[in-house]
Write a protein that holds these residues in place. Sequence first.
Motif, PDB file in Angstrom:
ATOM      1  N   ASP A 131       0.790  -1.333  -0.075  1.00 44.68           N
ATOM      2  CA  ASP A 131       0.116  -0.121   0.018  1.00 44.68           C
ATOM      3  C   ASP A 131       1.065   1.266   0.241  1.00 44.68           C
ATOM      4  O   ASP A 131       0.355   2.390   0.728  1.00 44.68           O
ATOM      5  N   GLY A 132       2.005   1.258  -0.727  1.00 49.35           N
ATOM      6  CA  GLY A 132       2.861   2.437  -1.036  1.00 49.35           C
ATOM      7  C   GLY A 132       3.678   2.650   0.342  1.00 49.35           C
ATOM      8  O   GLY A 132       4.276   3.773   0.503  1.00 49.35           O
ATOM      9  N   LEU A 133       3.623   1.664   1.198  1.00 47.84           N
ATOM     10  CA  LEU A 133       4.569   1.767   2.292  1.00 47.84           C
ATOM     11  C   LEU A 133       5.702   0.661   2.072  1.00 47.84           C
ATOM     12  O   LEU A 133       5.367  -0.261   1.559  1.00 47.84           O
ATOM     13  N   ALA A 134       7.005   1.092   2.728  1.00 46.30           N
ATOM     14  CA  ALA A 134       7.911  -0.075   2.563  1.00 46.30           C
ATOM     15  C   ALA A 134       8.666   0.001   3.858  1.00 46.30           C
ATOM     16  O   ALA A 134       9.259   1.270   4.693  1.00 46.30           O
ATOM     17  N   GLY A 135       9.210  -1.099   4.604  1.00 48.84           N
ATOM     18  CA  GLY A 135       9.978  -1.265   5.921  1.00 48.84           C
ATOM     19  C   GLY A 135      11.483  -1.515   4.996  1.00 48.84           C
ATOM     20  O   GLY A 135      11.594  -2.771   4.446  1.00 48.84           O
ATOM     21  N   ILE A 136      12.488  -0.781   5.712  1.00 52.40           N
ATOM     22  CA  ILE A 136      13.885  -1.240   4.972  1.00 52.40           C
ATOM     23  C   ILE A 136      14.614  -1.252   6.233  1.00 52.40           C
ATOM     24  O   ILE A 136      14.734  -0.832   7.223  1.00 52.40           O
ATOM     25  N   MET A 137      15.564  -2.595   6.232  1.00 49.33           N
ATOM     26  CA  MET A 137      16.801  -2.885   7.184  1.00 49.33           C
ATOM     27  C   MET A 137      17.729  -2.338   6.431  1.00 49.33           C
ATOM     28  O   MET A 137      18.232  -2.581   5.258  1.00 49.33           O
ATOM     29  N   LEU A 138      18.391  -1.441   7.365  1.00 48.98           N
ATOM     30  CA  LEU A 138      19.627  -0.925   6.763  1.00 48.98           C
ATOM     31  C   LEU A 138      21.023  -1.599   6.676  1.00 48.98           C
ATOM     32  O   LEU A 138      20.811  -2.902   7.604  1.00 48.98           O
ATOM     33  N   ALA A 139      21.680  -1.736   5.730  1.00 49.60           N
ATOM     34  CA  ALA A 139      22.833  -2.475   5.494  1.00 49.60           C
ATOM     35  C   ALA A 139      23.868  -2.541   6.615  1.00 49.60           C
ATOM     36  O   ALA A 139      24.546  -3.577   7.154  1.00 49.60           O
ATOM     37  N   ARG A 140      23.913  -1.349   7.098  1.00 53.03           N
ATOM     38  CA  ARG A 140      24.539  -1.245   8.579  1.00 53.03           C
ATOM     39  C   ARG A 140      23.965  -0.523   9.492  1.00 53.03           C
ATOM     40  O   ARG A 140      23.161   0.541   9.045  1.00 53.03           O
ATOM     41  N   SER A 141      24.067  -0.541  10.864  1.00 50.74           N
ATOM     42  CA  SER A 141      23.589   0.263  11.695  1.00 50.74           C
ATOM     43  C   SER A 141      24.250   1.637  11.887  1.00 50.74           C
ATOM     44  O   SER A 141      25.457   1.780  11.522  1.00 50.74           O
ATOM     45  N   MET A 142      23.326   2.622  11.897  1.00 50.99           N
ATOM     46  CA  MET A 142      23.880   4.020  11.980  1.00 50.99           C
ATOM     47  C   MET A 142      24.349   4.400  13.413  1.00 50.99           C
ATOM     48  O   MET A 142      23.931   3.981  14.210  1.00 50.99           O
ATOM     49  N   HIS A 143      25.445   5.193  13.424  1.00 47.97           N
ATOM     50  CA  HIS A 143      26.045   5.800  14.587  1.00 47.97           C
ATOM     51  C   HIS A 143      25.175   6.687  14.937  1.00 47.97           C
ATOM     52  O   HIS A 143      24.442   7.385  14.452  1.00 47.97           O
ATOM     53  N   LEU A 144      25.157   6.981  16.359  1.00 44.91           N
ATOM     54  CA  LEU A 144      24.309   7.964  16.858  1.00 44.91           C
ATOM     55  C   LEU A 144      24.469   9.567  16.222  1.00 44.91           C
ATOM     56  O   LEU A 144      23.546  10.170  15.944  1.00 44.91           O
ATOM     57  N   PRO A 145      25.840   9.745  16.019  1.00 45.03           N
ATOM     58  CA  PRO A 145      25.871  11.033  15.458  1.00 45.03           C
ATOM     59  C   PRO A 145      25.361  11.195  14.003  1.00 45.03           C
ATOM     60  O   PRO A 145      24.853  12.213  13.540  1.00 45.03           O
ATOM     61  N   GLU A 146      25.010  10.001  13.279  1.00 43.55           N
ATOM     62  CA  GLU A 146      24.720   9.986  11.868  1.00 43.55           C
ATOM     63  C   GLU A 146      23.214  10.223  11.897  1.00 43.55           C
ATOM     64  O   GLU A 146      22.609  11.024  11.296  1.00 43.55           O
ATOM     65  N   LEU A 147      22.521   9.465  12.996  1.00 43.50           N
ATOM     66  CA  LEU A 147      20.908   9.531  13.165  1.00 43.50           C
ATOM     67  C   LEU A 147      20.619  10.860  13.567  1.00 43.50           C
ATOM     68  O   LEU A 147      19.883  11.383  12.959  1.00 43.50           O
ATOM     69  N   THR A 148      21.596  11.698  14.535  1.00 39.28           N
ATOM     70  CA  THR A 148      20.972  12.903  14.820  1.00 39.28           C
ATOM     71  C   THR A 148      21.457  13.952  13.608  1.00 39.28           C
ATOM     72  O   THR A 148      20.563  14.813  13.771  1.00 39.28           O
ATOM     73  N   GLN A 149      22.176  13.717  12.907  1.00 40.38           N
ATOM     74  CA  GLN A 149      22.257  14.398  11.627  1.00 40.38           C
ATOM     75  C   GLN A 149      21.148  14.568  10.783  1.00 40.38           C
ATOM     76  O   GLN A 149      20.565  15.669  10.539  1.00 40.38           O
ATOM     77  N   LEU A 150      20.479  13.542  10.700  1.00 39.84           N
ATOM     78  CA  LEU A 150      19.581  13.156   9.895  1.00 39.84           C
ATOM     79  C   LEU A 150      18.243  13.937  10.668  1.00 39.84           C
ATOM     80  O   LEU A 150      17.191  14.361   9.827  1.00 39.84           O
ATOM     81  N   LEU A 151      18.260  13.665  11.729  1.00 40.82           N
ATOM     82  CA  LEU A 151      16.921  14.151  12.484  1.00 40.82           C
ATOM     83  C   LEU A 151      16.964  15.726  12.522  1.00 40.82           C
ATOM     84  O   LEU A 151      16.149  16.270  12.676  1.00 40.82           O
ATOM     85  N   GLU A 152      18.078  16.380  12.563  1.00 40.29           N
ATOM     86  CA  GLU A 152      18.468  17.666  12.586  1.00 40.29           C
ATOM     87  C   GLU A 152      17.972  18.303  11.088  1.00 40.29           C
ATOM     88  O   GLU A 152      17.315  19.255  10.950  1.00 40.29           O
TER      89      GLU A 152
END
Length: 109
Positions: free
Chosen positions: A75-96
């Motif tokens: 229905d136009g949605l997809a769940g994706i498992m990332l190839a590698r876990s993101m480090h917290l600084p990477e995650l924070t950068q995307l949230l910002e």
Amino acid sequence: MSVLTIRAHKRYALRLPVEVVIPGRKPARGLLIELSQQGARISNLGRRTYQPGDEVTVMTSCGKELPGTIRWAHDGLAGIMLARSMHLPELTQLLEANRIAVSETCYGT
């Protein structure tokens, strides 16, 4: 009735434009609506079909590439498992980046 779901990593709600790229196919535009260190949920993919196991790269509007694998899609949605876990600084950068994009859209800065 509420249902308690225990997850390995905290999930964050976003509203960040992305492109989902599968080699040999035209990229699909979507909206990154949920992100954790190990996965993502994307909406607004239209009628595109994805199969569990498809290798994809999620290209964010801020230039970040997130390679991963489709875990589920409907229905136009997809769940994706990332190839590698993101480090917290990477995650924070995307949230910002999401926070800035949403504030510019809503408030016209």
